[in-house]
Design a protein around this motif. Structure first.
Motif, mmCIF file in Angstrom:
data_model
loop_
_atom_site.group_PDB
_atom_site.id
_atom_site.type_symbol
_atom_site.label_atom_id
_atom_site.label_comp_id
_atom_site.label_asym_id
_atom_site.label_seq_id
_atom_site.Cartn_x
_atom_site.Cartn_y
_atom_site.Cartn_z
ATOM 1 N N ALA A 176 -5.875 -11.294 2.226
ATOM 2 C CA ALA A 176 -5.987 -10.715 0.960
ATOM 3 C C ALA A 176 -5.155 -9.718 0.673
ATOM 4 N N ILE A 177 -3.785 -10.035 -0.080
ATOM 5 C CA ILE A 177 -2.773 -9.199 -0.252
ATOM 6 C C ILE A 177 -2.691 -8.813 -1.817
ATOM 7 N N PRO A 178 -2.811 -7.639 -2.128
ATOM 8 C CA PRO A 178 -2.819 -7.273 -3.251
ATOM 9 C C PRO A 178 -1.655 -7.916 -4.400
ATOM 10 N N GLU A 179 -1.933 -8.271 -5.596
ATOM 11 C CA GLU A 179 -0.952 -8.776 -6.387
ATOM 12 C C GLU A 179 -0.326 -7.816 -7.150
ATOM 13 N N ASP A 180 -1.002 -6.650 -7.639
ATOM 14 C CA ASP A 180 -0.522 -5.620 -8.099
ATOM 15 C C ASP A 180 0.604 -4.844 -7.410
ATOM 16 N N THR A 181 1.885 -4.576 -7.988
ATOM 17 C CA THR A 181 2.988 -4.221 -7.151
ATOM 18 C C THR A 181 2.644 -2.792 -6.442
ATOM 19 N N ARG A 182 2.046 -2.050 -7.181
ATOM 20 C CA ARG A 182 1.906 -0.630 -6.702
ATOM 21 C C ARG A 182 0.572 -0.496 -5.510
ATOM 22 N N GLU A 183 -0.207 -1.488 -6.039
ATOM 23 C CA GLU A 183 -1.240 -1.618 -4.805
ATOM 24 C C GLU A 183 -0.629 -2.371 -3.549
ATOM 25 N N ARG A 184 -0.178 -3.320 -3.879
ATOM 26 C CA ARG A 184 0.774 -4.102 -2.442
ATOM 27 C C ARG A 184 1.781 -3.167 -1.848
ATOM 28 N N THR A 185 2.468 -2.160 -2.547
ATOM 29 C CA THR A 185 3.427 -1.297 -1.757
ATOM 30 C C THR A 185 2.434 -0.281 -1.028
ATOM 31 N N ALA A 186 1.588 0.161 -1.412
ATOM 32 C CA ALA A 186 0.536 1.046 -0.574
ATOM 33 C C ALA A 186 0.057 0.186 0.597
ATOM 34 N N TRP A 187 -0.658 -0.916 0.266
ATOM 35 C CA TRP A 187 -0.944 -1.715 1.294
ATOM 36 C C TRP A 187 -0.042 -2.116 2.303
ATOM 37 N N THR A 188 1.267 -2.611 1.888
ATOM 38 C CA THR A 188 2.115 -2.588 2.854
ATOM 39 C C THR A 188 2.535 -1.424 3.826
ATOM 40 N N PHE A 189 2.525 -0.300 3.284
ATOM 41 C CA PHE A 189 2.593 0.960 4.036
ATOM 42 C C PHE A 189 1.527 1.307 5.065
ATOM 43 N N GLY A 190 0.390 0.440 4.947
ATOM 44 C CA GLY A 190 -0.648 0.830 5.825
ATOM 45 C C GLY A 190 -0.885 -0.229 6.892
ATOM 46 N N GLN A 191 0.226 -1.573 6.659
ATOM 47 C CA GLN A 191 -0.154 -2.455 8.015
ATOM 48 C C GLN A 191 0.429 -2.301 9.476
ATOM 49 N N LYS A 192 0.203 -3.191 10.157
ATOM 50 C CA LYS A 192 0.840 -2.756 11.580
ATOM 51 C C LYS A 192 1.945 -4.021 11.779
ATOM 52 N N GLY A 193 2.792 -3.810 12.645
ATOM 53 C CA GLY A 193 4.017 -4.653 12.975
ATOM 54 C C GLY A 193 4.745 -5.202 11.952
ATOM 55 N N LEU A 194 5.174 -4.588 10.933
ATOM 56 C CA LEU A 194 6.045 -5.322 10.078
ATOM 57 C C LEU A 194 7.598 -5.125 10.553
ATOM 58 N N LEU A 195 8.273 -5.989 9.716
ATOM 59 C CA LEU A 195 9.935 -5.866 9.876
ATOM 60 C C LEU A 195 10.351 -5.489 8.768
ATOM 61 N N GLU A 196 11.058 -4.390 8.689
ATOM 62 C CA GLU A 196 11.887 -3.921 7.567
ATOM 63 C C GLU A 196 13.470 -4.537 7.679
ATOM 64 N N LEU A 197 13.713 -5.047 6.789
ATOM 65 C CA LEU A 197 15.402 -5.514 6.694
ATOM 66 C C LEU A 197 16.020 -4.516 5.881
ATOM 67 N N THR A 198 16.996 -3.763 6.070
ATOM 68 C CA THR A 198 17.609 -2.803 5.219
ATOM 69 C C THR A 198 19.167 -3.536 4.978
ATOM 70 N N HIS A 199 19.254 -3.510 3.667
ATOM 71 C CA HIS A 199 20.616 -3.941 3.260
ATOM 72 C C HIS A 199 21.350 -2.943 2.449
ATOM 73 N N ASN A 200 22.316 -2.782 3.074
ATOM 74 C CA ASN A 200 23.409 -1.778 2.310
ATOM 75 C C ASN A 200 24.245 -2.655 1.453
ATOM 76 N N TRP A 201 24.167 -2.387 -0.091
ATOM 77 C CA TRP A 201 24.734 -3.531 -0.735
ATOM 78 C C TRP A 201 26.168 -3.438 -0.503
ATOM 79 N N GLY A 202 26.758 -4.861 -0.691
ATOM 80 C CA GLY A 202 28.325 -5.131 -0.403
ATOM 81 C C GLY A 202 28.620 -5.499 0.835
ATOM 82 N N THR A 203 27.977 -5.256 1.952
ATOM 83 C CA THR A 203 28.401 -5.476 3.434
ATOM 84 C C THR A 203 28.504 -7.222 3.442
#
Length: 177
Positions: free
Chosen positions: A72-99
């Motif tokens: 169960a993953i929240p549909e609401d964007t704000r709720e999903r953002t908070a839920w995401t930052f409470g998970q374990k073992g995520l991969l964050e890909l950071t893209h610096n624009w223009g590269t």
């Protein structure tokens, strides 16, 4: 009695103030998010939980996870953002624009000199099937399961050259004895 971790020089009992701390994510920089997202979603089955854009600083963050069926993953964007930052073992890909538009641009993978960062790791249910899948996907291998001194361990590269270790948990039982 519950397991409290192996004891080695430098290890101290976990301070009570750290109760509830957890590793949320590891960040890798991606030259071209379309290429990196295609790789991690197609080859490793990861899904983007949340994308955050920072226009003023010209970068975007993509948080990816292997989502369990029925999770169960929240549909609401704000709720999903908070839920995401409470998970374990995520991969964050950071893209610096223009590269993605700079032909000669590349990030240091951490394995070339000077060495630093080494790799991320995925555990799979069937190592042989995963290796066959990587062949189908034309993934670049650093090491196949049957190669080298450490058998039953695979290393592949993502589009930015970062190493990814791939293991099967039950095959690791006797590792390092």
């Amino acid at each position: 009695m519950s397991f409290n971790g192996e004891q080695h020089p430098g290890v101290v009992p976990a301070p009570g103030n750290t109760q509830g701390f957890r590793l949320n994510h590891t960040m890798l920089r991606a030259k071209d998010p379309e290429v990196a997202l295609a790789f991690y979603s197609r080859v490793f089955g990861m899904r983007v939980l949340r994308k955050l854009d920072f226009e003023e600083m010209q970068f975007s963050l993509y948080f990816l996870a292997n989502v369990e069926q029925g999770e169960a993953i929240p549909e609401d964007t704000r709720e999903r953002t908070a839920w995401t930052f409470g998970q374990k073992g995520l991969l964050e890909l950071t893209h610096n624009w223009g590269t993605e538009q700079q032909a000669d641009f590349a990030y240091h993978d951490g394995n070339a000199e000077p060495q630093g960062f080494g790799h991320i790791c995925f555990s799979v249910p069937d190592l042989a099937a995963a290796q066959a899948w990587f062949d189908v996907c034309n993934v670049t291998f650093v090491k196949r399961a049957e190669q080298g001194k450490m058998k039953d361990v695979i290393f592949v590269k993502d589009p930015d050259g970062y190493w990814i270790e791939v293991i099967q948990a039950d095959l690791m039982a006797g590792m390092g004895d």
